[in-house]
Design a protein around this motif. Structure first.
Motif, PDB file in Angstrom:
ATOM      1  N   PRO A  55     -12.194  -5.437  13.649  1.00  0.00           N
ATOM      2  CA  PRO A  55     -13.724  -5.438  13.092  1.00  0.00           C
ATOM      3  C   PRO A  55     -13.332  -6.649  11.195  1.00  0.00           C
ATOM      4  O   PRO A  55     -12.289  -6.115  10.641  1.00  0.00           O
ATOM      5  CB  PRO A  55     -13.810  -4.671  12.457  1.00  0.00           C
ATOM      6  N   GLU A  56     -13.836  -6.651  10.652  1.00  0.00           N
ATOM      7  CA  GLU A  56     -13.531  -7.700   9.029  1.00  0.00           C
ATOM      8  C   GLU A  56     -12.740  -6.376   8.091  1.00  0.00           C
ATOM      9  O   GLU A  56     -12.142  -6.388   7.061  1.00  0.00           O
ATOM     10  CB  GLU A  56     -14.791  -8.295   8.902  1.00  0.00           C
ATOM     11  N   ALA A  57     -13.929  -5.033   8.512  1.00  0.00           N
ATOM     12  CA  ALA A  57     -13.628  -3.926   7.489  1.00  0.00           C
ATOM     13  C   ALA A  57     -11.999  -3.939   8.171  1.00  0.00           C
ATOM     14  O   ALA A  57     -11.869  -2.570   6.805  1.00  0.00           O
ATOM     15  CB  ALA A  57     -14.569  -2.523   7.628  1.00  0.00           C
ATOM     16  N   GLN A  58     -11.563  -3.636   8.526  1.00  0.00           N
ATOM     17  CA  GLN A  58     -10.302  -3.371   9.499  1.00  0.00           C
ATOM     18  C   GLN A  58      -8.990  -4.011   9.481  1.00  0.00           C
ATOM     19  O   GLN A  58      -8.132  -3.912   9.497  1.00  0.00           O
ATOM     20  CB  GLN A  58      -9.928  -2.638  10.616  1.00  0.00           C
ATOM     21  N   THR A  59      -9.785  -5.757   8.990  1.00  0.00           N
ATOM     22  CA  THR A  59      -8.417  -7.019   9.341  1.00  0.00           C
ATOM     23  C   THR A  59      -7.233  -6.436   8.666  1.00  0.00           C
ATOM     24  O   THR A  59      -6.550  -6.908   7.823  1.00  0.00           O
ATOM     25  CB  THR A  59      -9.628  -8.230   9.668  1.00  0.00           C
ATOM     26  N   THR A  60      -7.724  -6.908   6.907  1.00  0.00           N
ATOM     27  CA  THR A  60      -6.826  -6.341   5.984  1.00  0.00           C
ATOM     28  C   THR A  60      -5.664  -5.878   5.935  1.00  0.00           C
ATOM     29  O   THR A  60      -4.564  -6.211   6.157  1.00  0.00           O
ATOM     30  CB  THR A  60      -7.653  -6.646   4.976  1.00  0.00           C
ATOM     31  N   ALA A  61      -6.039  -4.641   6.133  1.00  0.00           N
ATOM     32  CA  ALA A  61      -5.259  -3.052   6.178  1.00  0.00           C
ATOM     33  C   ALA A  61      -4.433  -3.862   7.413  1.00  0.00           C
ATOM     34  O   ALA A  61      -3.033  -3.794   7.790  1.00  0.00           O
ATOM     35  CB  ALA A  61      -5.572  -2.612   6.715  1.00  0.00           C
ATOM     36  N   ALA A  62      -5.081  -4.576   8.359  1.00  0.00           N
ATOM     37  CA  ALA A  62      -4.076  -4.945  10.023  1.00  0.00           C
ATOM     38  C   ALA A  62      -3.217  -5.926  10.020  1.00  0.00           C
ATOM     39  O   ALA A  62      -2.140  -5.803  10.363  1.00  0.00           O
ATOM     40  CB  ALA A  62      -4.925  -4.902  10.960  1.00  0.00           C
ATOM     41  N   VAL A  63      -3.187  -6.675   9.236  1.00  0.00           N
ATOM     42  CA  VAL A  63      -2.296  -7.981   8.811  1.00  0.00           C
ATOM     43  C   VAL A  63      -2.130  -7.943   8.052  1.00  0.00           C
ATOM     44  O   VAL A  63      -0.426  -8.317   7.769  1.00  0.00           O
ATOM     45  CB  VAL A  63      -3.565  -9.165   8.510  1.00  0.00           C
ATOM     46  N   SER A  64      -1.830  -6.926   6.934  1.00  0.00           N
ATOM     47  CA  SER A  64      -0.967  -6.331   5.974  1.00  0.00           C
ATOM     48  C   SER A  64      -0.300  -6.192   6.548  1.00  0.00           C
ATOM     49  O   SER A  64       1.695  -6.079   6.807  1.00  0.00           O
ATOM     50  CB  SER A  64      -1.659  -5.803   4.626  1.00  0.00           C
ATOM     51  N   THR A  65       0.175  -5.175   8.141  1.00  0.00           N
ATOM     52  CA  THR A  65       0.616  -4.207   8.072  1.00  0.00           C
ATOM     53  C   THR A  65       1.469  -5.032   8.928  1.00  0.00           C
ATOM     54  O   THR A  65       2.890  -4.799   9.644  1.00  0.00           O
ATOM     55  CB  THR A  65       0.116  -3.156   9.197  1.00  0.00           C
ATOM     56  N   ALA A  66       0.164  -6.297   9.323  1.00  0.00           N
ATOM     57  CA  ALA A  66       1.422  -7.070  10.581  1.00  0.00           C
ATOM     58  C   ALA A  66       2.751  -7.724  10.100  1.00  0.00           C
ATOM     59  O   ALA A  66       3.893  -8.177   9.905  1.00  0.00           O
ATOM     60  CB  ALA A  66       0.912  -7.945  10.747  1.00  0.00           C
ATOM     61  N   LEU A  67       2.509  -8.785   8.480  1.00  0.00           N
ATOM     62  CA  LEU A  67       2.885  -9.138   7.813  1.00  0.00           C
ATOM     63  C   LEU A  67       3.783  -8.148   6.839  1.00  0.00           C
ATOM     64  O   LEU A  67       5.543  -8.434   7.271  1.00  0.00           O
ATOM     65  CB  LEU A  67       2.339 -10.078   6.455  1.00  0.00           C
ATOM     66  N   GLU A  68       4.130  -6.724   6.659  1.00  0.00           N
ATOM     67  CA  GLU A  68       4.949  -5.960   7.017  1.00  0.00           C
ATOM     68  C   GLU A  68       5.967  -6.155   7.682  1.00  0.00           C
ATOM     69  O   GLU A  68       7.276  -5.700   7.969  1.00  0.00           O
ATOM     70  CB  GLU A  68       4.821  -4.341   6.573  1.00  0.00           C
TER      71      GLU A  68
END
Length: 279
Positions: free
Chosen positions: A30-43
């Motif tokens: 979901p859009e609301a969770q995407t920023t956190a998920a992608v940030s974790t993936a990048l980290e």
């Protein structure tokens, strides 16, 4: 856990662009969770992020990219043109809308998401994708969910050969004919649903290989993909699984394990059939 990006293998596409062989997919996040998920993936160490207009989360991806501080040249961003935007008049607007949501001036890979049943429409879109690539709005262009006969129609245009064909591919659906056509034309095969939405993880052959190598079932299947030469984009919103899915380079599957997974091929499709799907 952070994985060094230098350990992530890359492949060279037929246009000379380098693409990470392991990426992070955001389908159904979901859009609301995407920023956190992608940030974790990048980290964690991912540098290739795969999204699409129809996922409804390009803005969330864009926020994570902007917040990461990672130089743009170190990122590989893929998005896709949805069926409703196929055709000469709408394809350009489709990419413009995606770039606006992503907050980028270009993507690294732009794909026609599905061919649909209107051959003329996807051929027109392909010719526009060539123009978009020439204008610097996408470094590479390709297709997704294209069957061999649909792929051949694009190649018969005599212009750019797609750099990538992203298809459903996993041990239960190995898409061998499509993969063979991709190889014949120098097109990279990228696997979506690489774990068959988890259905392959309980298979005895996968569990046996995991026991032999001391790794998880998911690592076995993802390593199988890499040894097949596939690009793979597993999805997880759990940090530990993100790290595990990226940590695939400390082992090689032995010949017997590969043969056992190769033997699992069946009609195990989890998504729509590309020859009839029209959105």
């Amino acid at each position: 856990m952070s994985i060094s990006t230098t350990t992530v293998p890359t492949i060279t596409l037929n246009d000379g662009t380098s693409m990470p062989q392991l990426g992070y997919g955001v389908f159904q996040i979901p859009e609301a969770q995407t920023t956190a998920a992608v940030s974790t993936a990048l980290e964690t160490g991912y540098r290739s992020i795969d999204t699409a207009a129809i996922y409804g989360n390009e803005s969330g991806v864009g926020r994570a990219l902007a917040d990461s501080g990672i130089p743009r040249e170190e990122l590989f961003v893929t998005t896709k043109l949805w069926l409703a935007d196929l055709g000469r008049e709408t394809t350009r607007d489709g990419l413009a809308a995606s770039l606006d949501k992503l907050g980028l001036d270009h993507v690294d890979l732009y794909l026609i998401h599905w061919p649909g049943t209107d051959t003329e429409a996807y051929l027109e879109s392909w010719q526009v994708l060539e123009e978009l690539r020439a204008a610097g709005l996408s470094r590479s262009i390709g297709v997704s969910n294209f069957l061999p006969e649909q792929l051949e129609r694009i190649i018969e245009l005599g212009g750019t050969v797609p750099a990538v064909n992203q298809v459903e591919l996993h041990p239960f659906l190995q898409n061998r004919e499509t993969a063979a056509v991709n190889r014949a034309h120098g097109i990279a095969t990228e696997a979506w649903s690489p774990l068959a939405q988890g259905a392959v993880l309980d298979d005895p052959a996968v569990l046996a290989a995991a026991a032999v190598h001391g790794v998880t079932p998911a690592q076995v299947v993802l390593r199988w993909h890499l040894q097949q030469g596939n690009v793979v984009i597993p999805k997880s919103v759990t940090a530990s699984r993100m790290a595990s899915n990226l940590d695939l380079l400390g082992f090689d599957l032995d010949t017997d394990s590969i043969a056992a997974l190769d033997a699992l091929d069946r009609d195990g499709r989890t998504g729509p059939f590309p020859g009839t799907f029209n959105g």
